[in-house]
Design an enzyme around this catalytic site. Structure first.
Site, PDB file in Angstrom:
ATOM      1  N   ARG A 230      46.085  71.598  16.944  1.00 56.32           N
ATOM      2  CA  ARG A 230      45.336  71.596  18.209  1.00 56.32           C
ATOM      3  C   ARG A 230      46.247  70.979  19.215  1.00 56.32           C
ATOM      4  O   ARG A 230      45.647  70.343  20.245  1.00 56.32           O
ATOM      5  CB  ARG A 230      44.014  70.895  17.965  1.00 56.32           C
ATOM      6  CG  ARG A 230      42.933  71.427  17.056  1.00 56.32           C
ATOM      7  CD  ARG A 230      41.581  71.183  17.448  1.00 56.32           C
ATOM      8  NE  ARG A 230      40.692  71.428  16.225  1.00 56.32           N
ATOM      9  CZ  ARG A 230      40.508  72.359  15.732  1.00 56.32           C
ATOM     10  NH1 ARG A 230      40.981  73.466  15.805  1.00 56.32           N
ATOM     11  NH2 ARG A 230      39.601  72.570  14.626  1.00 56.32           N
TER      12      ARG A 230
ATOM     13  N   TYR B 104      28.896  57.734  13.153  1.00 53.37           N
ATOM     14  CA  TYR B 104      28.206  58.103  11.937  1.00 53.37           C
ATOM     15  C   TYR B 104      27.369  56.982  11.329  1.00 53.37           C
ATOM     16  O   TYR B 104      26.807  57.143  10.151  1.00 53.37           O
ATOM     17  CB  TYR B 104      29.279  58.462  10.987  1.00 53.37           C
ATOM     18  CG  TYR B 104      29.768  59.916  11.421  1.00 53.37           C
ATOM     19  CD1 TYR B 104      29.364  61.269  11.487  1.00 53.37           C
ATOM     20  CD2 TYR B 104      31.030  59.913  12.256  1.00 53.37           C
ATOM     21  CE1 TYR B 104      29.713  62.326  11.869  1.00 53.37           C
ATOM     22  CE2 TYR B 104      31.628  60.980  12.907  1.00 53.37           C
ATOM     23  CZ  TYR B 104      30.849  62.158  12.808  1.00 53.37           C
ATOM     24  OH  TYR B 104      31.573  63.492  13.339  1.00 53.37           O
TER      25      TYR B 104
ATOM     26  N   CYS C 215      39.901  76.552  18.968  1.00 52.62           N
ATOM     27  CA  CYS C 215      38.858  75.943  19.993  1.00 52.62           C
ATOM     28  C   CYS C 215      38.648  77.039  21.045  1.00 52.62           C
ATOM     29  O   CYS C 215      37.813  76.679  21.833  1.00 52.62           O
ATOM     30  CB  CYS C 215      39.060  74.655  20.414  1.00 52.62           C
ATOM     31  SG  CYS C 215      39.065  73.302  19.008  1.00 52.62           S
TER      32      CYS C 215
ATOM     33  N   SER D  58      34.916  60.842  12.748  1.00 51.91           N
ATOM     34  CA  SER D  58      34.747  60.835  11.241  1.00 51.91           C
ATOM     35  C   SER D  58      35.615  59.996  10.492  1.00 51.91           C
ATOM     36  O   SER D  58      35.328  59.225   9.579  1.00 51.91           O
ATOM     37  CB  SER D  58      34.707  62.103  10.766  1.00 51.91           C
ATOM     38  OG  SER D  58      36.017  62.802  11.186  1.00 51.91           O
TER      39      SER D  58
ATOM     40  N   LYS E 137      37.794  60.015  23.120  1.00 50.26           N
ATOM     41  CA  LYS E 137      37.582  60.135  21.597  1.00 50.26           C
ATOM     42  C   LYS E 137      38.897  60.463  21.065  1.00 50.26           C
ATOM     43  O   LYS E 137      39.786  60.979  21.732  1.00 50.26           O
ATOM     44  CB  LYS E 137      36.673  61.407  21.360  1.00 50.26           C
ATOM     45  CG  LYS E 137      36.625  62.086  20.127  1.00 50.26           C
ATOM     46  CD  LYS E 137      36.141  63.449  19.930  1.00 50.26           C
ATOM     47  CE  LYS E 137      36.232  63.847  18.659  1.00 50.26           C
ATOM     48  NZ  LYS E 137      35.877  65.205  18.455  1.00 50.26           N
TER      49      LYS E 137
ATOM     50  N   LYS F  76      40.212  63.502  24.851  1.00 49.81           N
ATOM     51  CA  LYS F  76      40.143  64.128  23.624  1.00 49.81           C
ATOM     52  C   LYS F  76      41.395  63.944  23.066  1.00 49.81           C
ATOM     53  O   LYS F  76      42.426  64.931  23.408  1.00 49.81           O
ATOM     54  CB  LYS F  76      39.307  65.187  23.585  1.00 49.81           C
ATOM     55  CG  LYS F  76      39.307  65.450  21.846  1.00 49.81           C
ATOM     56  CD  LYS F  76      38.189  66.715  21.748  1.00 49.81           C
ATOM     57  CE  LYS F  76      38.305  67.047  20.328  1.00 49.81           C
ATOM     58  NZ  LYS F  76      37.400  68.375  20.032  1.00 49.81           N
TER      59      LYS F  76
ATOM     60  N   CYS G 218      35.542  76.183  17.682  1.00 44.40           N
ATOM     61  CA  CYS G 218      36.195  76.280  16.499  1.00 44.40           C
ATOM     62  C   CYS G 218      35.381  76.311  15.569  1.00 44.40           C
ATOM     63  O   CYS G 218      35.742  76.681  14.380  1.00 44.40           O
ATOM     64  CB  CYS G 218      36.970  74.797  16.405  1.00 44.40           C
ATOM     65  SG  CYS G 218      36.056  73.228  16.627  1.00 44.40           S
TER      66      CYS G 218
ATOM     67  N   ARG H 123      36.327  68.083   9.750  1.00 46.26           N
ATOM     68  CA  ARG H 123      36.843  69.500   9.628  1.00 46.26           C
ATOM     69  C   ARG H 123      36.101  70.085   8.181  1.00 46.26           C
ATOM     70  O   ARG H 123      35.868  71.104   7.872  1.00 46.26           O
ATOM     71  CB  ARG H 123      38.183  69.638   9.905  1.00 46.26           C
ATOM     72  CG  ARG H 123      38.760  69.484  11.213  1.00 46.26           C
ATOM     73  CD  ARG H 123      40.082  69.539  11.510  1.00 46.26           C
ATOM     74  NE  ARG H 123      40.305  69.238  13.168  1.00 46.26           N
ATOM     75  CZ  ARG H 123      41.568  68.954  13.340  1.00 46.26           C
ATOM     76  NH1 ARG H 123      42.527  69.261  12.707  1.00 46.26           N
ATOM     77  NH2 ARG H 123      41.448  68.593  14.855  1.00 46.26           N
TER      78      ARG H 123
ATOM     79  N   CYS I  26      31.889  74.003  21.614  1.00 43.26           N
ATOM     80  CA  CYS I  26      33.224  74.463  21.433  1.00 43.26           C
ATOM     81  C   CYS I  26      33.396  75.700  20.383  1.00 43.26           C
ATOM     82  O   CYS I  26      32.046  76.105  19.990  1.00 43.26           O
ATOM     83  CB  CYS I  26      33.959  73.254  20.527  1.00 43.26           C
ATOM     84  SG  CYS I  26      36.018  73.401  20.517  1.00 43.26           S
TER      85      CYS I  26
HETATM   86  C1  PBG Z   1      35.296  70.344  17.989  1.00 44.18           C
HETATM   87  C2  PBG Z   1      34.948  68.997  17.816  1.00 44.18           C
HETATM   88  C3  PBG Z   1      35.649  68.029  16.767  1.00 44.18           C
HETATM   89  C4  PBG Z   1      35.179  66.937  16.621  1.00 44.18           C
HETATM   90  C5  PBG Z   1      34.339  66.666  17.560  1.00 44.18           C
HETATM   91  N1  PBG Z   1      34.025  67.949  18.207  1.00 44.18           N
HETATM   92  C6  PBG Z   1      36.856  68.705  15.656  1.00 44.18           C
HETATM   93  C7  PBG Z   1      38.139  68.645  16.464  1.00 44.18           C
HETATM   94  O1  PBG Z   1      38.340  68.534  17.608  1.00 44.18           O
HETATM   95  O2  PBG Z   1      38.974  69.169  15.699  1.00 44.18           O
HETATM   96  C8  PBG Z   1      35.763  65.639  15.574  1.00 44.18           C
HETATM   97  C9  PBG Z   1      34.454  64.751  15.589  1.00 44.18           C
HETATM   98  C10 PBG Z   1      34.630  63.764  14.273  1.00 44.18           C
HETATM   99  O3  PBG Z   1      35.892  63.550  13.611  1.00 44.18           O
HETATM  100  O4  PBG Z   1      33.947  63.042  13.953  1.00 44.18           O
HETATM  101  N2  PBG Z   1      36.474  70.658  18.560  1.00 44.18           N
END
Ligand code: PBG
Length: 337
Positions: A228, A324, A139, A285, A259, A206, A131, A216, A129
């Site tokens: 996003r 995690y 992204c 997360s 996800k 996603k 970002c 983040r 990605c």
């Molecule tokens: C990158 C990405 C993100 C996450 C995984 N890959 C952040 C987002 O899309 O803002 C989030 C993973 C997490 O919250 O554990 N684009």
């Protein structure tokens, strides 16, 4: 006077599912869903800086790590039976195009090379990605006039990053930018570069989720403006998720991902029922942070709640779980009940 029956409790003659719950051994024997350490993928945040292990407040037990600190982590994961890591990078510099993302001397390629040289059995997945590498935190690249994220202009940059990770020795690349056509662009670039064996794990469905908050902070990837929602999916859309998954499968994805996991178990189940590719769910997360925060306050039992959440993700149909909590869960599973 009424003639009352002598037995006060009426006799129940129906089915008795409780028969199978009478003792712990029996309960184990009839359990439908098992968790194994080999189902887990452990996320890692790799910083360009040397000698650093900087704890991430909102992801307890996790830290931004230097490449030189990876050996100990890899040893620990392998000892616990956790087969795989997912890498995110914190680069030294950021620019409008995210060019640090494909720098072969960047944190992720160096981490991949180090891990594969010293722990070849560990399956290394690189998140693809922009970002983490763009100065604006989006992204993809931006239209200079409107600030919109440009789809087709982003594709070659994602492909370049994927090839850089494959060059470094990644087993799997995982595009997470939610650009249309990203899987096809990456497959073509990998094949062209002689990386026909490298697996693509597509972040196929996603969602634009509030549960990414702690990530983040961990990856320093908060968008400097906006959000996003113009590329990640609306949380209300289930049929669209299946369409996204179908497109990624048709473009050549080897594995599919949904996800976040916990709030999207209906999507996990529907993808499992309709597609035969291996299915990964990402317990993100914010899901982990909620479990940790409530457990810290004594409001829930960390072990039971965490294992329950992971079991539910497997029961919904995920083959693998990015979490995690991988290390804690692997330890608890070896301890038994
Ligand atoms: C990158 C990405 C993100 C996450 C995984 N890959 C952040 C987002 O899309 O803002 C989030 C993973 C997490 O919250 O554990 N684009």
């Amino acid at each position: 006077m009424l003639d009352l029956p002598t037995t006060t409790t009426p006799r129940y003659t129906g089915p008795r599912p409780r028969r199978l719950r009478h003792n712990p051994t029996l309960r184990r024997m009839v359990r439908e869903t098992e968790l194994r350490a080999s189902d887990f993928v452990h996320p890692l945040f790799i910083t360009f800086e040397p000698g650093v292990e900087r704890p991430i407040g909102a992801i307890p037990g996790h830290a931004q790590l230097s490449v030189d600190r990876l050996d100990a982590v890899a040893d620990e994961l392998i000892a616990l039976g956790i087969p795989s890591v997912l890498l995110f990078g914190l680069p030294a510099t950021k620019d409008a195009r995210g060019s640090a993302g494909w720098d072969p001397a960047g944190p992720v390629p160096r981490a991949i090379a180090t891990l594969k040289a010293r722990h070849p059995e560990l399956v290394v997945i690189a998140d693809v990605c922009l970002c983490e590498y763009t100065d604006h935190g989006h992204c993809g690249v931006l239209d200079s006039a409107t600030g919109a994220v440009l789809n087709d202009e982003t594709l070659p940059l994602l492909a370049r990053a994927a090839v850089a990770y494959a060059d470094a020795g990644a087993d799997i690349v995982a595009p997470s930018a939610m650009m249309d056509g990203q899987v096809a662009a990456i497959r073509a670039a990998l094949d062209e570069a002689g990386h026909g064996e490298v697996v693509i794990l597509a972040y196929a469905a996603k969602f634009a989720s509030a549960f990414y908050g702690p990530f983040r902070e961990a990856a320093g990837s908060t968008p400097s403006f906006g959000d996003r929602r113009a590329y990640q999916m609306d949380p209300g859309n289930g049929r669209e998720a299946l369409r996204e998954v179908a497109l990624d499968a048709a473009e050549g994805a080897d594995m599919l991902m949904v996800k976040p996991a916990g709030a999207y178990l209906d999507i996990v189940r529907q993808v499992r029922d309709r597609f035969d590719l291996p299915l990964v769910a990402y317990q993100v997360s914010g899901e982990y942070a909620m479990l940790q925060a409530a457990a810290e306050r004594g409001w829930i039992d960390e072990r039971r709640a965490t294992l329950e959440s992971l079991t539910a993700i497997r029961r919904a149909g995920a083959d693998l779980i990015i979490t995690y909590a991988a290390r804690q869960a692997a330890r608890w599973l070896t301890e038994g009940e």
